[in-house]
Motif scaffolding. Structure first.
Motif, PDB file in Angstrom:
ATOM      1  N   LEU A  18     -43.743 -18.453 -60.373  1.00 60.40           N
ATOM      2  CA  LEU A  18     -43.340 -17.313 -59.557  1.00 60.40           C
ATOM      3  C   LEU A  18     -42.451 -17.805 -58.419  1.00 60.40           C
ATOM      4  CD1 LEU A  18     -43.808 -14.223 -59.079  1.00 60.40           C
ATOM      5  CD2 LEU A  18     -45.625 -14.883 -57.500  1.00 60.40           C
ATOM      6  N   ASN A  69     -41.570 -12.821 -54.864  1.00 63.93           N
ATOM      7  CA  ASN A  69     -42.634 -11.825 -54.985  1.00 63.93           C
ATOM      8  C   ASN A  69     -42.413 -10.752 -53.915  1.00 63.93           C
ATOM      9  OD1 ASN A  69     -45.176 -10.909 -56.116  1.00 63.93           O
ATOM     10  ND2 ASN A  69     -46.146 -11.611 -54.234  1.00 63.93           N
ATOM     11  N   TRP A 117     -43.457  -3.034 -57.038  1.00 64.72           N
ATOM     12  CA  TRP A 117     -43.524  -4.503 -56.955  1.00 64.72           C
ATOM     13  C   TRP A 117     -42.506  -5.126 -57.881  1.00 64.72           C
ATOM     14  CZ3 TRP A 117     -44.833  -7.681 -61.152  1.00 64.72           C
ATOM     15  CH2 TRP A 117     -45.011  -9.037 -60.853  1.00 64.72           C
ATOM     16  N   GLY A 150     -41.555  -9.206 -59.330  1.00 66.98           N
ATOM     17  CA  GLY A 150     -41.788 -10.638 -59.316  1.00 66.98           C
ATOM     18  C   GLY A 150     -40.727 -11.344 -60.145  1.00 66.98           C
ATOM     19  N   ALA A 152     -50.341 -12.392 -59.902  1.00 69.66           N
ATOM     20  CA  ALA A 152     -49.580 -11.767 -58.818  1.00 69.66           C
ATOM     21  C   ALA A 152     -50.071 -10.340 -58.561  1.00 69.66           C
ATOM     22  CB  ALA A 152     -48.091 -11.771 -59.151  1.00 69.66           C
TER      23      ALA A 152
END
Length: 221
Positions: A24, A27, A177, A179, A203
């Protein structure tokens, strides 16, 4: 935050990424939302390879269900011919209305947005820094991936992205969201998918999105 809980979070992160082919790297969460739960989530993987798409959507849907999320695969929802031709924005508006009518109130959309180390750098970093406000715009701009059979050839690193959109009928349809995830072993499909899904699930848990985890304070003697 409880010190033991903080320690466990750090150790989990180390174990998660230590042997993982996915990492990741960005984020982002809507600052106006603390947590988000959905009644039904549609999982979409945009890829020209239907076999890989099936593997990815099946794996991510399965892991979401294990965590108490009502998730369905786009392969089970879309008509067989839906992805064989580009859709207009009006057609995607109709699709959103159809999804809402079927009880879907969230979409988790995943795609490869950039590449590195291709012999000829074609489509490198496609939409890598572009954030879409809603599912319709995201899908519209990236649906050509379905039809480009050479899109993934000879890549060593995939720059992928998963985005969670709300299409709630009584709320503004918006990005919840996003990512950004680097995949360093794309040639090993099963491992790449498994590692990618682990990162996405982790996440979402950390951000209290779709998967709600409650931790009780622990008394350490």
């Amino acid at each position: 935050m409880n010190k033991l809980y903080f320690f466990l979070v750090i150790m989990t992160t180390i174990l998660l990424y230590g042997c993982s082919s996915s990492e990741l790297v960005e984020n982002w969460k809507n600052p106006n939302i603390d947590s988000f739960e959905a009644q039904k989530v549609l999982v979409i993987g945009i890829t020209p390879d239907n076999g890989n798409r099936r593997i990815f959507e099946k794996k991510l849907t399965s892991e979401l269900k294990k965590n108490g999320v009502n998730a369905i695969k786009s392969l089970d929802f879309f008509e067989e011919m839906f992805t064989t031709s580009p859709k207009t924005e009006d057609e995607l508006m109709v699709l959103e209305s159809m999804l809402v009518a079927q009880g879907v109130d969230a979409i988790l959309l995943s795609k490869v947005v950039g590449i590195e180390d291709k012999v000829t750098l074609v489509k490198a970093y496609r939409n890598l820094d572009k954030t879409f406000k809603n599912f319709r715009d995201d899908y519209y701009e990236n649906q050509e991936i379905y039809h480009n059979e050479d899109y993934y050839e000879e890549y060593q690193i995939f720059h992928a992205e998963s985005s969670l959109y709300c299409i709630c009928p009584d709320k503004e349809r918006e990005l919840i969201w996003k990512g950004s995830i680097d995949v360093t072993e794309p040639e090993n499909t099963k491992k790449a998918v498994s590692d990618y899904v682990k990162v996405v699930i982790w996440a979402l848990k950390e951000q209290q999105l779709l998967i709600m985890e409650k931790f009780e304070d622990l008394n350490v003697i």
